[in-house]
Motif scaffolding. Structure first.
Motif, PDB file in Angstrom:
ATOM      1  N   LYS A 192       0.848  -1.303  -0.079  1.00 19.29           N
ATOM      2  CA  LYS A 192       0.103   0.049  -0.135  1.00 19.29           C
ATOM      3  C   LYS A 192       0.926   1.170  -0.037  1.00 19.29           C
ATOM      4  O   LYS A 192       0.714   2.239  -0.687  1.00 19.29           O
TER       5      LYS A 192
ATOM      6  N   PHE B  54       1.089   3.999  -3.159  1.00 20.93           N
ATOM      7  CA  PHE B  54       0.843   5.347  -2.859  1.00 20.93           C
ATOM      8  C   PHE B  54       2.005   6.487  -3.179  1.00 20.93           C
ATOM      9  O   PHE B  54       1.721   7.220  -3.902  1.00 20.93           O
TER      10      PHE B  54
ATOM     11  N   LYS C  70      -2.251   4.286 -10.534  1.00 22.20           N
ATOM     12  CA  LYS C  70      -3.206   3.615  -9.657  1.00 22.20           C
ATOM     13  C   LYS C  70      -4.276   2.507 -10.596  1.00 22.20           C
ATOM     14  O   LYS C  70      -4.591   1.635  -9.947  1.00 22.20           O
TER      15      LYS C  70
ATOM     16  N   ASP D 216      -3.712  -5.540  -7.306  1.00 22.15           N
ATOM     17  CA  ASP D 216      -4.246  -5.475  -6.041  1.00 22.15           C
ATOM     18  C   ASP D 216      -5.408  -6.564  -6.197  1.00 22.15           C
ATOM     19  O   ASP D 216      -5.604  -7.575  -5.223  1.00 22.15           O
TER      20      ASP D 216
ATOM     21  N   LYS E 247      -5.513  -3.701   4.661  1.00 21.69           N
ATOM     22  CA  LYS E 247      -5.618  -2.773   3.460  1.00 21.69           C
ATOM     23  C   LYS E 247      -6.636  -1.421   3.718  1.00 21.69           C
ATOM     24  O   LYS E 247      -6.414  -0.317   3.213  1.00 21.69           O
ATOM     25  N   GLU E 248      -7.728  -1.589   4.214  1.00 25.57           N
ATOM     26  CA  GLU E 248      -8.666  -0.480   4.816  1.00 25.57           C
ATOM     27  C   GLU E 248      -8.112   0.477   5.544  1.00 25.57           C
ATOM     28  O   GLU E 248      -8.253   1.660   5.441  1.00 25.57           O
TER      29      GLU E 248
ATOM     30  N   CYS F 241      -4.799   0.947   5.809  1.00 17.01           N
ATOM     31  CA  CYS F 241      -3.800   1.748   5.262  1.00 17.01           C
ATOM     32  C   CYS F 241      -4.425   3.031   4.119  1.00 17.01           C
ATOM     33  O   CYS F 241      -4.021   4.060   4.419  1.00 17.01           O
ATOM     34  N   ASN F 242      -5.520   2.499   3.731  1.00 18.80           N
ATOM     35  CA  ASN F 242      -6.229   3.463   2.703  1.00 18.80           C
ATOM     36  C   ASN F 242      -6.780   4.638   3.728  1.00 18.80           C
ATOM     37  O   ASN F 242      -6.702   5.787   3.050  1.00 18.80           O
ATOM     38  N   LYS F 243      -7.184   4.313   4.796  1.00 17.63           N
ATOM     39  CA  LYS F 243      -7.599   5.500   5.754  1.00 17.63           C
ATOM     40  C   LYS F 243      -6.634   6.629   5.838  1.00 17.63           C
ATOM     41  O   LYS F 243      -6.977   7.672   6.071  1.00 17.63           O
TER      42      LYS F 243
ATOM     43  N   ASN G 279      -5.239   7.979   2.276  1.00 18.85           N
ATOM     44  CA  ASN G 279      -6.142   8.935   1.441  1.00 18.85           C
ATOM     45  C   ASN G 279      -6.796   9.832   2.356  1.00 18.85           C
ATOM     46  O   ASN G 279      -7.752  10.402   2.020  1.00 18.85           O
TER      47      ASN G 279
END
Length: 381
Positions: free
Chosen positions: A228, A232, A243, A250, A316-317, A319-321, A324
């Protein structure tokens, strides 16, 4: 000087032992004294309980302090000592990773699944009894009794909704905790005291690799963080064009993970069917030990594959939080991504000695055995 050294002597350590040394000593002694390894010893349970009590006191900072100063009688947990078998299953069941992965559901899922199966079996038995009373005989075609009722479907939908809500709650909590660790790294880097941060992280890794599936969990976390964070950083260098590629890659990995999970389950099911034809009572001591070890290994493999698939999605969620988060500047988020890469690199370098690897294998099988006994106990109650 300490007033009493009995608990230290039981674990085979010195009063100056560190928390990690105490944990390692308990792991070793628990395996040596586990009742499953001494079926002919009437004192096995007592010895195992003593080891558990010693660790319960010495692993608790306040209790250990009271024990060192006043002795055993003044160092009893407020709720009393836990049952050695239940404590054994819980202590290395993944709780040490809670700040990194949230609730590790490996054994929790097994317990819930067992209870669910018992409920369904009881429900089927009741339905068949009612049918016999109504028709005077059991119907030869029982397929209708296996169909889900409207209430059962609704219950499953509610359970799935709750599972998703729990997942998102965990993601929010884990994102906060990871953000704190990431900010600590950035402060240490900017303040020229990265050595202190690294030393603490290394000590935590030493403790984490002792957990059940500890090394595997460290590698899984490292892989998700690295993927992740690199995705990024690359997207910022290519103005977001990468992306398209990384997203597709992914998704392909997710499909591959799902396929591997299915393959593992099918392989285990086939093995279990073959092994169910074997009568353990007809095997000699060596063959029976090998048989039971194989059974435990297959069961662990299936549970691990299921838990890993769900855990990867959760991480993964998380890391995205963080990456992003539009409230943070691009520069800040790049710094956070680099912090994740640093942590991932440390986690990926964790290693076990050959002795630790063998201990981990045996310990996980013993934990599985203890958990199965606990499930059977609950199903009887």
């Amino acid at each position: 000087m300490v007033k009493d050294t009995e608990y230290y002597d039981i674990l085979g350590i010195q009063p100056e032992a560190t928390s990690t040394e105490i944990k390692k000593a308990y792991r070793r002694k628990a395996m040596q004294t586990h009742p499953d390894k001494h079926p002919d010893d009437p004192d096995a349970q007592r010895k195992f309980q003593e080891v558990g009590e010693a660790y319960q006191v010495l692993s608790d900072e306040s209790l250990r302090k009271r024990y060192d100063e006043f002795g055993k009688d003044d160092a009893v947990p407020q709720q009393g000592f836990e049952d050695a078998n239940e404590y054994f299953s819980a202590i290395f069941g993944g709780d040490g990773f809670k700040d990194w992965i949230g609730e590790f559901s490996l054994f929790k899922e097994l317990s819930e699944a067992t209870e669910k199966m018992n409920e369904e079996e009881n429900g089927t038995t009741t339905d068949e009894t009612d049918m016999m009373k109504h028709d005077g005989e059991k119907k030869s075609d029982s397929s209708s009794s296996k169909k889900m009722t409207k209430e059962q479907r609704q219950k499953l939908l509610e359970m799935e909704q709750k599972r998703r809500e729990d997942m998102m709650k965990q993601v929010d909590e884990l994102a906060i905790k990871l953000n704190e660790k990431v900010d600590q790294y950035i402060l240490a880097l900017n303040g020229n005291h990265l050595d202190e941060f690294t030393r603490k992280l290394d000590q935590e890794i030493e403790d984490l690799k002792l957990e059940s599936f500890g090394l595997e969990l460290l590698y899984l976390i490292a892989r998700v963080y690295k993927t992740k964070a690199n995705n990024f950083i690359m997207s910022k260098k290519t103005f977001g064009f990468s992306k398209v590629f990384t997203g597709t890659r992914d998704n392909a990995r997710t499909v591959k993970s799902a396929y591997n999970l299915l393959s593992t389950g099918l392989e285990a099911q086939k093995t279990m069917e073959q092994m169910s034809k074997v009568n353990p009572d007809e095997l000699d001591q060596y063959e029976r030990a090998k048989f039971e070890s194989n059974m435990a290994g297959k069961a662990l493999g299936v549970m691990w594959a299921m838990s890993k698939f769900e855990l990867e999605r959760k991480l993964k969620e998380v890391c995205n939080k963080i990456l992003n988060d539009k409230s943070a500047s691009k520069k800040e988020r790049l710094a956070k991504a680099k912090a994740m890469l640093f942590i991932a690199e440390k986690f990926s370098k964790a290693r076990r000695s050959p002795e630790e690897a063998e201990e981990a294998r045996v310990f996980e099988e013993l934990i599985l055995g203890a958990q199965e006994k606990q499930n059977k106990k609950h199903s009887v109650l």
